[in-house]
Design a protein around this motif. Structure first.
Motif: not given
Length: 353
Positions: A288-302, A313-326
């Protein structure tokens, strides 16, 4: 004489520090550090070629299996360690094979994301195709040796797990199936990084496996699929014209992003269910300590990705992949930590000698 020795002594740590910095950069970003490719040292070169930066995904799956096996009858640390090495080598071989197959099929080009977010092993000139084939064969042969040893120790089910994993890995990109092209690559990854890796490693460790381990293997599998969903969402504009019908291509951008969020939420729900049913110890709820990270990336996926990459940013054009990986990296490590805390009483009662 002493001055020359002193200069050499000063240069050696500097060279080592430079190499270590290069290796760390490649492991963190999947890219070589800025500079000419021809100047790369062999270790950095092969870290990039093998995409070693993503191997921790498999290592975490192995650690999940290992910690679930702690205290179980029949546990043998030798076979457990060998199995974790085996699945990590299998992931490495899969990375190499994917680049070979996609290059041969013509889907990997200089304009395709694989060659944009990091240097493509062949197209960039990092290695010759012959060297990539040789490395693929060598890694697979080493994995075969591990398979033989584990089969002699634990029996034919080891072959079943390994063969299923190998076939699914090859079929992901290789003809005739090319599961990735038919919207089946994502379920493939769930099966491989969930039940096959976790249950297979667990079986090698203790010699048996049941439904509790199967259930416990699914949460982390969902996280791995979330990373792939993010990557394939990033690649929709590139894949759709080529007729590569990944699941995000079939779903469309908006629904694919929503599905990726659903996978990440599903991780927490499945961990909670596993704890409730006793297939994971209660400290696994540390996730559950990972939920703040999910909250942080959530708006980007919306919303759609930014028109330009953020600075450095090292892996462009990957964007959502980098967020999901974090998120996956943090949530996966928290799961391992929780399982490790749950195993502490056994280690306290059975100190390793």
């Amino acid at each position: 004489m002493s001055d020359a020795t002193g200069d050499a002594t000063e240069r050696a740590p500097s060279r080592l520090a430079t190499l270590a910095s290069s290796w760390a950069y490649a492991l963190r970003t999947t890219n070589p550090p800025p500079g000419p490719i021809d100047a790369l040292d062999p270790v950095t070169r092969w870290i990039v070629v093998s995409r070693a930066a993503v191997l921790p995904m498999t290592l975490v799956a192995g650690l999940v299996a290992a910690l679930l096996a702690v205290g179980e009858p029949g546990l043998d640390w030798r076979w457990l360690v060998l199995a974790v090495v085996g699945i990590t080598l299998a992931h490495l071989a899969n990375n190499l094979m994917n680049d070979l197959y996609d290059t041969q099929a013509g889907s990997d080009t200089a304009q395709y994301p694989r060659a944009l977010y990091a240097p493509h092993p062949i197209l960039s000139g990092l290695v010759a195709k012959r060297a990539l084939v040789a490395a693929t064969v060598a890694v697979n042969l080493l994995d075969l040796v591990i398979l033989v040893v584990l089969t002699l120790a634990r029996g034919w089910p080891v072959v079943a797990f390994a063969l299923a994993g190998f076939l699914l890995s090859v079929a992901y990109t290789a003809p005739p199936l090319r599961l990735k092209k038919r919207g089946l690559g994502e379920p493939d990854v769930l099966v491989v990084w969930g039940p096959l890796m976790v249950c297979g490693t667990y079986y090698c460790a203790v010699g048996h496996v049941g439904w509790p381990v199967l259930l416990a293997s699914l949460p982390y599998g969902l996280l791995c699929v979330a990373v792939l969903m993010g990557k394939h969402t990033d690649k929709i504009p590139f894949d759709r014209p080529l007729g590569i019908h990944t699941l995000p291509v079939l779903l469309g951008d908006r629904r694919a992003r929503a599905a990726t969020l659903g996978l990440m939420v599903g991780f927490y729900l499945l961990v909670g269910l596993s704890v409730l049913l006793g297939t994971m110890p209660w400290p696994a709820l540390l996730v559950v300590l990972g939920l703040p990270r999910l909250v942080k990336v959530w708006p980007h996926f919306r919303r759609p990705p930014p028109p330009e990459p953020p600075k450095d940013f090292p892996v462009w054009p990957l964007w959502y992949a980098a967020l999901a990986w974090l998120h996956t990296r943090q949530a996966g490590l928290l799961l391992v930590l929780g399982l490790a805390v749950g195993a502490l009483p056994w280690f306290a009662a059975h100190p390793l000698r």
